[in-house]
Design an enzyme around this catalytic site. Structure first.
Site, PDB file in Angstrom:
ATOM      1  N   PRO A  84       0.741  -1.236   0.000  1.00  0.00           N
ATOM      2  CA  PRO A  84       0.000   0.000   0.000  1.00  0.00           C
ATOM      3  C   PRO A  84       0.778   1.297   0.000  1.00  0.00           C
ATOM      4  CG  PRO A  84       0.104  -0.915   2.215  1.00  0.00           C
ATOM      5  CD  PRO A  84       1.052  -1.651   1.362  1.00  0.00           C
ATOM      6  N   GLU A  85       0.660   2.067  -1.049  1.00  0.00           N
ATOM      7  CA  GLU A  85       0.862   3.504  -0.919  1.00  0.00           C
ATOM      8  C   GLU A  85      -0.503   4.110  -1.235  1.00  0.00           C
ATOM      9  OE1 GLU A  85       4.450   5.195  -2.509  1.00  0.00           O
ATOM     10  OE2 GLU A  85       5.608   3.398  -2.059  1.00  0.00           O
ATOM     11  N   LYS A  88      -3.042   7.113   3.129  1.00  0.00           N
ATOM     12  CA  LYS A  88      -3.070   5.658   3.242  1.00  0.00           C
ATOM     13  C   LYS A  88      -4.202   5.173   4.132  1.00  0.00           C
ATOM     14  CE  LYS A  88       1.881   6.007   2.633  1.00  0.00           C
ATOM     15  NZ  LYS A  88       3.175   6.058   3.338  1.00  0.00           N
ATOM     16  N   ARG A 106      13.703   3.325   7.002  1.00  0.00           N
ATOM     17  CA  ARG A 106      13.295   2.794   5.700  1.00  0.00           C
ATOM     18  C   ARG A 106      14.491   2.815   4.773  1.00  0.00           C
ATOM     19  NH1 ARG A 106       7.969   2.940   5.202  1.00  0.00           N
ATOM     20  NH2 ARG A 106       8.410   1.147   3.913  1.00  0.00           N
TER      21      ARG A 106
END
Length: 271
Positions: free
Chosen positions: A2-3, A52, A258
């Site tokens: 998911p973005e 999101k 990240r």
DNA sequence: TCCTTATGTACAA
DNA sequence: TGTACCTAAGGAC
């Protein structure tokens, strides 16, 4: 996975499959059983996405708030629905379709004010018509934080994730470590417009493609290729491989827990 | 069969 | 900054 484009696509797909008709809701995994029992038999009235976050509206002012997190997945299917596996957090079933939700960070029944509070803490979403790009730029232009971190900050801009972050910075030749306050209004306008277009295409195709037509493998006389996340990209997850444009080795580094990817040659300090 | 990894976020220290 | 949480796929054994 998911973005923001995934979530906007899901909002449309949930609406197509169920809107206006009563659904049967269940939670085989158990964590949403009480709310599912409450909603079963009521129609899904509307759906909405902001960044999101996905909202499924029932009755007048009740919403299921879904956030997929890193692992959440949604699968649609036709009837008859197969027996759910025990990891399904939420199954909605109607006359012609069912949908299973697995592994979300959030799946909760909330009120209208609670939903509003979520909107209030999110930045503008390039996929929403009500979005104000200048609101995002005000925060970017006042920050010493790197532009790479700012693009991932949902309070600054909602919906951009690790793939669009890496790719949009590449497409604009921007060094990911540049501070937000060094980004010019012109650069921000270009980034925002590009995100709107890329993410809209992401909604249509349900995948992330960021490579310009003139840079596709076909156009450059190279063998066809789809990256292992399902779309075509310049730098995301291409660490230690040659840049498609200049041949320089694509680099990776940790940034705010990240993985960041960029081409040190195409993405220079200024401009 | 185990280990790593993943397009995310929240909270503790 | 580190860790916890949710799941599944792929690769190393």
């Amino acid at each position: 996975m998911p973005e923001g484009h995934t979530i906007h696509r899901l909002a449309k797909d949930y609406a197509t499959a169920f809107a206006g008709r009563p659904v049967h809701a269940s939670s085989p995994q158990g964590k949403f059983s009480d709310a599912a029992a409450l909603l079963t038999g009521t129609p899904l009235t509307r759906t909405e996405a902001h960044g999101k976050h996905l909202f499924l509206g029932f009755r007048d002012a009740e919403w299921i708030h879904i956030h997929l997190g890193l692992f959440g997945k949604v699968t649609f299917g036709g009837t008859p629905a197969p027996p759910p596996t025990d990891t399904v957090r939420l199954r909605l079933a109607g006359d012609t379709a069912y949908v299973d939700l697995r592994g979300p960070t959030t799946c909760a029944l909330i009120t209208e004010p609670e939903k509003q509070a979520i909107h209030d803490r999110l930045g503008p979403d390039p996929l929403r018509p009500d979005a104000d790009p200048q609101a995002a730029y005000r925060r970017v232009s006042r920050s010493r934080t790197t532009v790479a971190a700012l693009l991932m900050d949902q309070k600054v801009i909602a919906g951009v994730g690790n793939v669009y972050r890496a790719e949009v910075l590449f497409r604009h030749g921007i060094d990911p470590y540049r501070p937000g306050r060094d980004i010019t209004p012109t650069e921000w306008d270009a980034i925002w417009r590009d995100l709107t277009e890329l993410m809209s295409e992401g909604v249509r195709n349900n995948r992330i493609d960021t490579v310009r037509p003139e840079h596709t493998p076909e156009a450059m006389g190279r063998p066809p290729r789809v990256d292992d996340h399902g779309g075509e990209v310049y730098v995301y997850r291409r660490a230690d491989q040659p840049c498609h444009l200049c041949g320089e080795t694509v680099r990776t580094a940790g940034l705010a827990a990240r993985n960041l990817f960029w081409c040190p040659s195409c993405q220079r300090k200024q401009d």
